[in-house]
Design a protein around this motif. Structure first.
Motif, PDB file in Angstrom:
ATOM      1  N   ALA A 169      40.140  21.584  30.034  1.00 40.67           N
ATOM      2  CA  ALA A 169      39.016  22.334  29.556  1.00 40.67           C
ATOM      3  C   ALA A 169      38.460  22.950  30.924  1.00 40.67           C
ATOM      4  CB  ALA A 169      37.957  21.754  28.791  1.00 40.67           C
ATOM      5  N   LEU A 170      38.401  24.359  30.777  1.00 40.53           N
ATOM      6  CA  LEU A 170      37.720  25.040  32.154  1.00 40.53           C
ATOM      7  C   LEU A 170      36.229  25.134  31.864  1.00 40.53           C
ATOM      8  CD1 LEU A 170      40.566  27.526  33.105  1.00 40.53           C
ATOM      9  CD2 LEU A 170      40.197  25.091  33.845  1.00 40.53           C
ATOM     10  N   THR A 171      35.268  24.300  32.345  1.00 38.40           N
ATOM     11  CA  THR A 171      33.997  24.328  31.992  1.00 38.40           C
ATOM     12  C   THR A 171      32.904  25.127  32.934  1.00 38.40           C
ATOM     13  OG1 THR A 171      33.692  22.299  33.118  1.00 38.40           O
ATOM     14  CG2 THR A 171      34.161  21.987  31.200  1.00 38.40           C
ATOM     15  N   ASP A 172      32.022  25.521  32.345  1.00 36.78           N
ATOM     16  CA  ASP A 172      30.785  26.474  33.035  1.00 36.78           C
ATOM     17  C   ASP A 172      31.395  27.603  33.981  1.00 36.78           C
ATOM     18  OD1 ASP A 172      28.876  24.595  32.136  1.00 36.78           O
ATOM     19  OD2 ASP A 172      29.288  23.322  33.598  1.00 36.78           O
ATOM     20  N   LEU A 173      32.410  28.267  33.200  1.00 32.82           N
ATOM     21  CA  LEU A 173      32.838  29.557  34.033  1.00 32.82           C
ATOM     22  C   LEU A 173      31.777  30.492  34.094  1.00 32.82           C
ATOM     23  CD1 LEU A 173      36.535  29.663  32.337  1.00 32.82           C
ATOM     24  CD2 LEU A 173      36.143  28.992  34.648  1.00 32.82           C
ATOM     25  N   THR A 174      31.901  31.289  35.273  1.00 37.94           N
ATOM     26  CA  THR A 174      31.092  32.545  35.652  1.00 37.94           C
ATOM     27  C   THR A 174      31.786  33.541  35.884  1.00 37.94           C
ATOM     28  OG1 THR A 174      29.198  31.208  35.841  1.00 37.94           O
ATOM     29  CG2 THR A 174      28.963  33.478  36.537  1.00 37.94           C
ATOM     30  N   LEU A 175      31.635  34.950  35.282  1.00 37.13           N
ATOM     31  CA  LEU A 175      32.606  36.050  35.966  1.00 37.13           C
ATOM     32  C   LEU A 175      31.565  36.998  36.429  1.00 37.13           C
ATOM     33  CD1 LEU A 175      35.483  37.478  33.853  1.00 37.13           C
ATOM     34  CD2 LEU A 175      33.755  38.966  34.789  1.00 37.13           C
ATOM     35  N   ASP A 176      32.066  37.491  37.437  1.00 33.91           N
ATOM     36  CA  ASP A 176      31.350  38.593  38.382  1.00 33.91           C
ATOM     37  C   ASP A 176      32.207  39.920  38.145  1.00 33.91           C
ATOM     38  OD1 ASP A 176      29.143  37.283  38.802  1.00 33.91           O
ATOM     39  OD2 ASP A 176      29.716  36.934  40.908  1.00 33.91           O
ATOM     40  N   TYR A 177      31.929  41.114  38.077  1.00 34.27           N
ATOM     41  CA  TYR A 177      32.601  42.204  37.890  1.00 34.27           C
ATOM     42  C   TYR A 177      32.140  43.476  38.656  1.00 34.27           C
ATOM     43  CZ  TYR A 177      29.932  43.983  34.218  1.00 34.27           C
ATOM     44  OH  TYR A 177      28.704  44.599  33.526  1.00 34.27           O
ATOM     45  N   CYS A 178      32.932  44.217  39.391  1.00 31.33           N
ATOM     46  CA  CYS A 178      32.606  45.727  39.623  1.00 31.33           C
ATOM     47  C   CYS A 178      33.518  46.688  39.231  1.00 31.33           C
ATOM     48  CB  CYS A 178      32.568  45.638  41.302  1.00 31.33           C
ATOM     49  SG  CYS A 178      31.352  44.430  42.013  1.00 31.33           S
ATOM     50  N   ILE A 179      32.750  47.630  38.836  1.00 30.28           N
ATOM     51  CA  ILE A 179      33.505  48.793  38.054  1.00 30.28           C
ATOM     52  C   ILE A 179      33.545  49.888  39.071  1.00 30.28           C
ATOM     53  CG2 ILE A 179      33.972  50.236  36.326  1.00 30.28           C
ATOM     54  CD1 ILE A 179      33.000  48.041  34.268  1.00 30.28           C
ATOM     55  N   TYR A 180      34.424  50.421  39.584  1.00 28.52           N
ATOM     56  CA  TYR A 180      34.479  51.301  40.465  1.00 28.52           C
ATOM     57  C   TYR A 180      34.544  52.906  39.679  1.00 28.52           C
ATOM     58  CZ  TYR A 180      34.663  47.604  43.589  1.00 28.52           C
ATOM     59  OH  TYR A 180      34.357  46.621  44.292  1.00 28.52           O
ATOM     60  N   ASP A 181      34.025  53.861  40.394  1.00 26.47           N
ATOM     61  CA  ASP A 181      33.935  55.295  39.695  1.00 26.47           C
ATOM     62  C   ASP A 181      33.969  56.291  40.783  1.00 26.47           C
ATOM     63  OD1 ASP A 181      31.163  56.586  39.758  1.00 26.47           O
ATOM     64  OD2 ASP A 181      30.998  54.577  39.068  1.00 26.47           O
TER      65      ASP A 181
END
Length: 287
Positions: A169-181
Motif C-alpha cells: 500500500a502506497l500511503t499518504d501520496l501527494t502529487l504536484d504538477y505543472c502545466i505549460y502553455d
C-alpha cells in the motif's frame, strides 16, 4: 628541377595528410553525436536523464543501493548492498564488494537492517513503472459564449492515472504538477508571445495494493485560433496551446524523508522547461 618536383610532391602529401586528418575528426565527431543520441534515447519515459527519480535528503536511485554493513544476529558484519528482496519468503539477496552474492533470510539480520531492506523494496516499487504505473491524458472542451460574443477558447484538464500493481500500500501520496502553455500570434509567420505555467497540488492519499486511481488537474484556459472568429474585428487573435505536463509524486518515508517520482508528458519537458513550485504559483511566467 628535381628539387622542385620533390618539394611539390612533399606539399601534395602534406595536403592529403591534412585532408585525411580532417575527415577522421569529422567521423569521430559524428560517432560521438550518435552515441549521445543513443544514450538519451535509453532514458525511460517519465524519468529525468540526470536522476531517474530521486528521494529527498540525498537518497537517490543509486545511493539507496549503496554498500553498507549488514549485521547478523550473531553480531558479525557483512559489507554489501541489496540486490533483490522476496517479500513472500522474506529472502534477501546481498551483493558483496567482491561481486559474490549471498542469500539470507531477513530474520537473521538486525532490526535496523530489516527496516532498511523493507524500505528499499518499497522505494523500488515506487520507482518502477511496471509496479507503480503513472500516465496522463488531456480532456478538452472548445469555445464558449460570453456577452453574446463567441470566444474561441480551449479548456485543458489533465487526467492522471495511477496504478499500484504491487503488494504494497502506497500511503499518504501527494502529487504536484505543472502545466505549460505557449501563447503565440498566428499569421503568415507564427510568433511566440509568451510561455506560461500553471501549477497545483493534489492530495492522493493511500493507494492500496492492486488499486487504480484517477486524479484531475485544475483546468487551464487559453485562447485558440477559431476558424475565422475574432475577439475584436480587425485584430489578430492570440492563440494558445499546451506544452505538456510535469508531475512529481511524493511518498513519505521514515525519519522525515520522502521519495520523489517524476513523470512528464512529453518527457522532453524536463529538459526544456523549468519546474515551478505550486506554493509559489502565479499562473504566469515561469520562474
Amino acid at each position: 628541377m628535381k628539387v622542385l618536383n620533390a618539394i611539390s610532391r612533399l606539399n601534395a602529401e602534406a595536403v592529403r595528410a591534412d585532408e585525411q586528418a580532417g575527415a577522421a575528426n569529422v567521423k569521430m565527431l559524428f560517432a560521438l553525436m550518435i552515441a549521445h543520441a543513443l544514450l538519451m534515447a535509453a532514458v525511460p519515459a517519465g524519468f529525468s536523464a540526470a536522476q531517474g527519480g530521486t528521494c529527498e535528503n540525498r537518497i537517490t536511485q543509486s545511493t539507496r543501493s549503496a554498500f553498507r554493513d549488514f549485521i547478523g544476529e550473531n553480531g558479525k558484519t557483512c559489507r554489501g548492498r541489496v540486490r533483490a528482496y522476496n517479500p513472500n519468503n522474506e529472502t534477501v539477496t546481498i551483493t558483496k564488494e567482491n561481486g559474490d552474492t549471498l542469500q539470507v533470510n531477513l530474520s537473521i539480520l538486525s532490526k535496523t537492517d530489516q527496516t532498511y531492506v523493507r524500505e528499499w523494496d518499497l522505494i523500488n516499487v515506487f520507482f518502477s513503472q511496471n509496479r507503480f504505473h503513472v500516465s496522463a491524458r488531456t480532456k478538452q472542451s472548445r469555445g464558449r459564449m460570453q456577452l453574446l460574443v463567441w470566444r474561441p477558447e480551449e479548456e485543458i484538464v489533465y487526467s492522471i492515472l495511477l496504478k499500484n500493481r504491487s503488494n504494497y500500500a502506497l500511503t499518504d501520496l501527494t502529487l504536484d504538477y505543472c502545466i505549460y502553455d505557449d501563447l503565440y500570434r498566428s499569421g503568415s509567420r507564427e510568433s511566440m508571445e509568451s510561455q506560461g505555467v500553471k501549477c497545483g497540488t493534489l492530495k492522493i492519499g493511500t493507494l492500496a495494493a492492486g488499486e487504480n486511481m484517477r486524479a484531475e488537474t485544475q483546468p487551464v484556459i487559453f485562447p485558440r485560433k477559431g476558424d475565422g472568429f475574432e475577439y475584436y474585428q480587425g485584430n489578430q487573435v492570440p492563440a494558445g496551446r499546451t506544452g505538456g505536463i510535469w508531475v512529481r509524486i511524493y511518498l513519505p518515508l521514515a525519519g522525515n524523508r520522502r521519495a520523489m517520482r517524476e513523470f512528464a508528458l512529453p518527457n522532453s519537458i524536463m529538459k526544456t522547461r523549468r519546474w515551478t513550485m505550486p506554493s509559489s504559483q502565479n499562473n504566469g511566467q515561469e520562474n
